[in-house]
Every structure is written in structure tokens, then in C-alpha cells.
Write a protein that holds these residues in place. Structure first.
Motif, PDB file in Angstrom:
ATOM      1  N   LEU A 166     -62.431   5.453  20.607  1.00 37.12           N
ATOM      2  CA  LEU A 166     -63.693   6.036  20.124  1.00 37.12           C
ATOM      3  C   LEU A 166     -64.889   5.293  20.703  1.00 37.12           C
ATOM      4  CD1 LEU A 166     -62.897   6.759  16.359  1.00 37.12           C
ATOM      5  CD2 LEU A 166     -63.217   8.401  18.208  1.00 37.12           C
ATOM      6  N   VAL A 167     -64.803   3.963  20.679  1.00 38.12           N
ATOM      7  CA  VAL A 167     -65.884   3.156  21.255  1.00 38.12           C
ATOM      8  C   VAL A 167     -65.980   3.410  22.752  1.00 38.12           C
ATOM      9  CG1 VAL A 167     -66.640   0.798  21.752  1.00 38.12           C
ATOM     10  CG2 VAL A 167     -65.783   1.376  19.482  1.00 38.12           C
ATOM     11  N   ARG A 168     -64.795   3.480  23.380  1.00 37.82           N
ATOM     12  CA  ARG A 168     -64.747   3.691  24.826  1.00 37.82           C
ATOM     13  C   ARG A 168     -65.457   4.990  25.210  1.00 37.82           C
ATOM     14  NH1 ARG A 168     -65.236   5.052  28.757  1.00 37.82           N
ATOM     15  NH2 ARG A 168     -64.121   4.958  30.738  1.00 37.82           N
ATOM     16  N   GLU A 169     -65.329   6.001  24.350  1.00 36.81           N
ATOM     17  CA  GLU A 169     -65.968   7.296  24.611  1.00 36.81           C
ATOM     18  C   GLU A 169     -67.492   7.187  24.642  1.00 36.81           C
ATOM     19  OE1 GLU A 169     -65.018  10.582  21.913  1.00 36.81           O
ATOM     20  OE2 GLU A 169     -62.950  10.286  22.609  1.00 36.81           O
ATOM     21  N   LYS A 170     -68.024   6.292  23.826  1.00 38.15           N
ATOM     22  CA  LYS A 170     -69.478   6.164  23.742  1.00 38.15           C
ATOM     23  C   LYS A 170     -70.055   5.404  24.934  1.00 38.15           C
ATOM     24  CE  LYS A 170     -69.294   7.933  19.618  1.00 38.15           C
ATOM     25  NZ  LYS A 170     -69.167   9.383  19.657  1.00 38.15           N
ATOM     26  N   LEU A 171     -69.193   4.663  25.624  1.00 38.06           N
ATOM     27  CA  LEU A 171     -69.676   3.912  26.785  1.00 38.06           C
ATOM     28  C   LEU A 171     -69.761   4.846  27.991  1.00 38.06           C
ATOM     29  CD1 LEU A 171     -67.594   0.663  26.237  1.00 38.06           C
ATOM     30  CD2 LEU A 171     -70.055   0.887  26.026  1.00 38.06           C
ATOM     31  N   PRO A 172     -70.648   4.518  28.931  1.00 43.12           N
ATOM     32  CA  PRO A 172     -70.886   5.450  30.047  1.00 43.12           C
ATOM     33  C   PRO A 172     -69.708   5.609  31.009  1.00 43.12           C
ATOM     34  CG  PRO A 172     -72.427   3.596  30.092  1.00 43.12           C
ATOM     35  CD  PRO A 172     -71.523   3.355  28.966  1.00 43.12           C
ATOM     36  N   GLY A 173     -68.850   4.617  31.072  1.00 46.48           N
ATOM     37  CA  GLY A 173     -67.686   4.757  31.949  1.00 46.48           C
ATOM     38  C   GLY A 173     -67.972   4.518  33.413  1.00 46.48           C
ATOM     39  N   ALA A 174     -69.049   3.790  33.694  1.00 48.43           N
ATOM     40  CA  ALA A 174     -69.367   3.507  35.100  1.00 48.43           C
ATOM     41  C   ALA A 174     -68.532   2.346  35.630  1.00 48.43           C
ATOM     42  CB  ALA A 174     -70.847   3.187  35.259  1.00 48.43           C
ATOM     43  N   ASN A 175     -67.909   1.579  34.711  1.00 46.77           N
ATOM     44  CA  ASN A 175     -67.102   0.413  35.076  1.00 46.77           C
ATOM     45  C   ASN A 175     -67.849  -0.531  36.018  1.00 46.77           C
ATOM     46  OD1 ASN A 175     -64.724   0.855  33.594  1.00 46.77           O
ATOM     47  ND2 ASN A 175     -64.124   2.449  35.045  1.00 46.77           N
ATOM     48  N   CYS A 176     -69.140  -0.739  35.745  1.00 38.57           N
ATOM     49  CA  CYS A 176     -69.941  -1.557  36.660  1.00 38.57           C
ATOM     50  C   CYS A 176     -69.723  -3.040  36.425  1.00 38.57           C
ATOM     51  CB  CYS A 176     -71.426  -1.225  36.516  1.00 38.57           C
ATOM     52  SG  CYS A 176     -72.105  -1.645  34.904  1.00 38.57           S
ATOM     53  N   GLY A 177     -69.276  -3.415  35.233  1.00 39.46           N
ATOM     54  CA  GLY A 177     -69.036  -4.819  34.949  1.00 39.46           C
ATOM     55  C   GLY A 177     -70.294  -5.582  34.564  1.00 39.46           C
ATOM     56  N   GLY A 178     -71.381  -4.869  34.302  1.00 37.30           N
ATOM     57  CA  GLY A 178     -72.637  -5.522  33.951  1.00 37.30           C
ATOM     58  C   GLY A 178     -72.587  -6.264  32.631  1.00 37.30           C
ATOM     59  N   CYS A 179     -71.647  -5.848  31.745  1.00 34.59           N
ATOM     60  CA  CYS A 179     -71.526  -6.492  30.443  1.00 34.59           C
ATOM     61  C   CYS A 179     -70.786  -7.814  30.548  1.00 34.59           C
ATOM     62  CB  CYS A 179     -70.804  -5.567  29.475  1.00 34.59           C
ATOM     63  SG  CYS A 179     -69.245  -4.935  30.124  1.00 34.59           S
ATOM     64  N   GLY A 180     -70.161  -8.056  31.683  1.00 33.84           N
ATOM     65  CA  GLY A 180     -69.410  -9.297  31.841  1.00 33.84           C
ATOM     66  C   GLY A 180     -67.922  -9.109  31.612  1.00 33.84           C
ATOM     67  N   PHE A 181     -67.488  -7.866  31.322  1.00 29.75           N
ATOM     68  CA  PHE A 181     -66.069  -7.597  31.166  1.00 29.75           C
ATOM     69  C   PHE A 181     -65.560  -6.811  32.373  1.00 29.75           C
ATOM     70  CE2 PHE A 181     -67.513  -8.564  26.983  1.00 29.75           C
ATOM     71  CZ  PHE A 181     -66.480  -9.305  26.451  1.00 29.75           C
TER      72      PHE A 181
END
Lengths: 193, 264
Positions: free
Chosen positions: B40-55
């Protein structure tokens, strides 16, 4: 007994998988940057090789041989190995999460490792029985473990070398090192037949 | 004849079928119960997989949020909207972080900072710096302008204009992949509302800066003296703005003798 001993020495030292048969080179160079990861990869390869040798022996002797379609062994073995690794991954993930974390990415990586396929094909060509097949595969895996950990140890130390020429840093010097290791291991030739 | 084709086909096909069934059954039997909030949380994220969050990617970040290892407002791309939506899923209120954008700390365009030599090698900052000392640009700290950052940007927010990289603040999501790609390390993430910035990275002494660039910071310290909020300090011959103190008043911009501080 003597034959078992011969197989052990041959698989680990004389006909070392990486250094004299030149199988599994990709992962040998790819995951040998740190001793820790090299160990993980080596153990995972040993584990899968052992299982694959048993499974493929059963498939070869009970399916391919009676039907006289031995020539299909490549496809059959690839099928067996891929399915086996998938299955093992699922089981480990559920039953032993610790081990699953330790294996990490290596388990799926091994699915397409030519060393595994090489081991089962050599088993078939040598006409080993089930026990010898298993022994040979496990020892081959140990040989792989030995080679990759040795290289990782050397590479870890080379990282600290200050006067390495710029052009040789990284992969080039690793390849030269692997080459020298291979030459060193050829000294074992003639130990057993 | 037909037997020779049929047997292998049937046996291997059967083998594959059996393995397939076993694997299918196993995947049901050995299914891992994951926290249902993760997808559910994953759905709310943009899904760009840019890694800007540090993960490692959106999946890894979603897992970290649910397990409580990371705050929900690290995603710059999703911004306030995503943070709020995640907060709803988790049943807590989440404040969005201040959005940041990338900023290239250099304005040494082709006119302002000359080239030392004609460079005809690989068009990559990293390669140019590896092969040819500090690159063709006269200023050792300045933007090389071959666009390693442009190649990294997933959002087309960065482009090379007149020999230096320029960020489009509207398109930039603040993921930081350009900052990581810059071999000279002159791209910085700054708060989006911060308009006054030091557009230079040179740590050289004033005289040396003058020789290679007409708009490089010479470290004179006039900005620091004139700043009403003591937000500017000069270290290593270059001015630094403390964004938490700066009010974007623009006094330093007008006082700077070389126009190294900009207000955009």
C-alpha cells in the motif's frame, strides 16, 4: 576408498574448477572484491552443486537413459538446475530466513552459473555413481570456494597498494592475479590422474 | 521416426510440467506473509526508483517506512502529496519535508572561463578528468560541461548551456543523482525556496581565481560583512551561505564585486 580420495584431490586442487577448467569465471571475478562476499558465493555454489548433482544424476539415469535420449542432457540439466535453485530458494526463504539473508543475491545468480552445469556434465561423462557424483560436485564447489576466497584476499590487499599503475587498477590486475594463480595451480598437475 | 521426436518432446515437456507444478505448489505453500501495508505504501510512492531517499529503490524505502526505520517524508519526488498519502496508510500525520533542488555551483561559461587547451577526447566529464588532469577548463573547480549529470538525470531537468550545466528548478525533483555523478562534486542540493546562492566552487586564492574566471568567488568577505543575519562565512577562499539563517534579502548579491552570488 582410493577412488574417493582421488576425486577429492582432483576436484579441489588438480582440476580446480576456476583455475584449471576455467568454468564460473564470471562470478569468480564479479564477487571477489571482499572475502566475506566471496565466502558467501563459494558456500552457495558448493551447496547448489551438491544438490544439482544428485538431482541430475537421478534424471539422467532414470529418465534419459531408459528412453535413450541421452543427447538431450544439456536441456534436461538446465531445466533441473533452474527448477532446483528456485525451489531451494523458496524453501530457505521460508524455513531459514537467516541462511536466506546470508546467501542473498547469490542463490539466483548461481542458476545460470556454468560451473554447476559443468559439474553435472562431467559427472555424466565420467559415469560416476550417485555417491561419487555427489562427492565430486561438493569437492568441486569447495575448490571454487578456495579459489574465490584466495583471489578475494589478494584483491583486498591490493586495494591498499599505493604504487599501482593507474592503468592496472581494478579488473586488469585482478585478471593478471587470476592468471598467476592458475599457473601456480598447474603445479598440482600429475598429483593424480 | 516419429518416435524419435515424440519421446524427447514428451519426456522433457513432462519434466518441465512436473517442475512447474512443484514450483507452483511450493510458491503457495512457502508463501511469506509480508506486512500488508508495504504494498500500500509502495503504491503511494512515485516508483521512479531514483534512490534520492537513500534506499535502494521505492520497494526498499516502502519496507523501511513500514518497519519504522525511515521517516515517510524522504521522497522528494512524491513530495507533500506522497507523504500525506503514506501517513493515511500508516494512520499517522506526516509533515512533508522542504523540497530541495539541485544547484550547480559554477557560472564559468565559455565566455567567462576559458579553456586551457582544445579537448577532442571522450565527451564525458569523468573520462576527461581521468585522462587529462583536471580537464580542459581553465578553472580547476569549474563545471567541465560534458554533461555526466545530464546523462544521470531521469527527469530531463538538467542541461548543458554555454559550457556549464544548468538545472531547471521546475523539473528538478531533488533526487541527487546528478550530485553523485559530478566528478568535481560541484552540484549541491539546496532548499527550493532558497534563491540566493553562491555560484562558484573555487577554493583558490582571489588572484588565481581572477586569472581563470571573471565571475569566480575571490573570498574577499564583503558579503559576510554586509549580511544582516550573519548567514555568510568565508572559508577556504569561498563564501558559504547558511540556508537556515538566510532570508534571501539580496544585499550580498548587490555587494559582490565579481557577481559570484546570484539571486534566481
Amino acid at each position: 576408498m582410493l577412488k574417493a580420495f582421488q576425486i577429492i584431490v582432483s576436484a579441489i586442487l588438480v582440476n580446480n574448477y576456476v583455475l584449471s577448467r576455467f568454468l564460473g569465471i564470471c562470478s569468480f571475478l564479479g564477487v571477489s572484491k571482499k572475502i566475506e562476499t566471496a565466502k558467501g558465493m563459494g558456500i552457495a555454489v558448493t551447496f547448489v552443486m551438491g544438490l544439482a548433482s544428485i538431482m541430475s544424476w537421478l534424471v539422467f539415469n532414470f529418465i534419459l537413459k531408459p528412453l535413450h535420449i541421452e543427447y538431450m542432457y544439456t536441456i534436461a540439466f538446465i531445466l533441473v538446475i533452474a527448477a532446483l535453485v528456485q525451489f531451494v530458494e523458496m524453501v530457505i526463504k521460508k524455513k531459514m530466513p537467516g541462511l536466506y539473508k546470508a546467501f542473498g543475491i547469490y542463490l539466483p545468480l548461481i542458476t545460470t552459473n556454468c560451473a554447476i552445469l559443468g559439474a553435472v556434465i562431467i559427472n555424466m561423462n565420467e559415469n560416476y555413481n550417485l555417491f561419487y557424483s555427489f562427492l565430486f560436485a561438493v569437492c568441486s564447489g569447495l575448490g571454487y570456494l578456495l579459489a574465490i576466497v584466495l583471489l578475494a584476499g589478494i584483491r583486498e590487499r591490493m586495494e591498499f597498494s599505493d604504487n599501482m599503475p593507474e592503468a592496472l587498477k581494478g579488473l586488469p590486475i585482478s585478471l593478471i592475479t587470476a592468471c598467476l594463480m592458475s599457473i601456480a595451480f598447474s603445479g598440482f598437475q600429475g598429483l593424480v590422474q | 521416426m516419429i518416435k524419435e521426436i515424440l519421446w524427447p518432446a514428451i519426456s522433457l515437456g513432462g519434466l518441465g510440467l512436473i517442475f512447474g507444478i512443484i514450483l507452483g505448489a511450493a510458491s503457495k505453500k512457502f508463501k511469506i506473509e509480508v506486512d500488508e501495508r508495504v504494498p500500500l505504501v509502495r503504491e503511494k510512492l512515485p516508483g521512479a526508483n531514483c534512490g534520492g531517499c537513500g534506499f535502494a529503490g521505492c520497494d526498499a524505502y516502502a519496507e523501511a517506512i513500514v518497519s519504522g526505520k525511515a521517516p515517510a517524508n524522504l521522497c522528494n519526488i512524491g513530495g507533500e502529496k506522497a507523504a500525506k498519502a503514506i501517513g493515511e496508510v500508516l494512520g499517522v500525520e506526516v509533515k512533508a519535508a522542504d523540497p530541495v533542488v539541485a544547484f550547480v555551483k559554477c557560472q564559468g561559461t565559455c565566455v567567462k572561463s576559458k579553456s586551457k587547451y582544445d579537448y577532442h577526447g571522450l565527451k564525458s566529464c569523468h573520462d576527461a578528468l581521468t585522462l587529462a588532469d583536471v580537464g580542459p577548463k581553465a578553472c580547476e573547480y569549474g563545471c567541465t560541461g560534458f554533461g555526466d549529470c545530464v546523462k544521470q538525470c531521469q527527469f530531463n531537468a538538467i542541461s548543458v548551456v554555454d559550457g556549464i550545466a544548468v538545472v531547471d528548478n521546475e523539473l528538478c525533483t531533488g533526487c541527487g543523482s546528478c550530485a553523485a555523478a559530478c566528478p568535481k562534486g560541484i552540484i549541491e542540493l539546496v532548499p527550493k525556496k532558497q534563491s540566493v546562492k553562491v555560484a562558484c566552487s573555487s577554493k583558490d586564492k582571489g588572484m588565481d581565481v581572477k586569472k581563470v574566471c571573471t565571475s569566480g568567488c575571490i573570498g574577499c568577505g564583503i558579503c559576510a560583512k554586509n549580511c544582516p543575519n550573519q548567514a555568510i562565512t568565508v572559508e577556504d577562499n569561498i563564501a558559504h551561505i547558511d540556508y537556515s539563517k538566510c532570508t534571501n534579502c539580496g544585499i550580498c548579491v548587490s555587494k559582490c564585486p565579481v557577481k559570484a552570488i546570484i539571486n534566481k
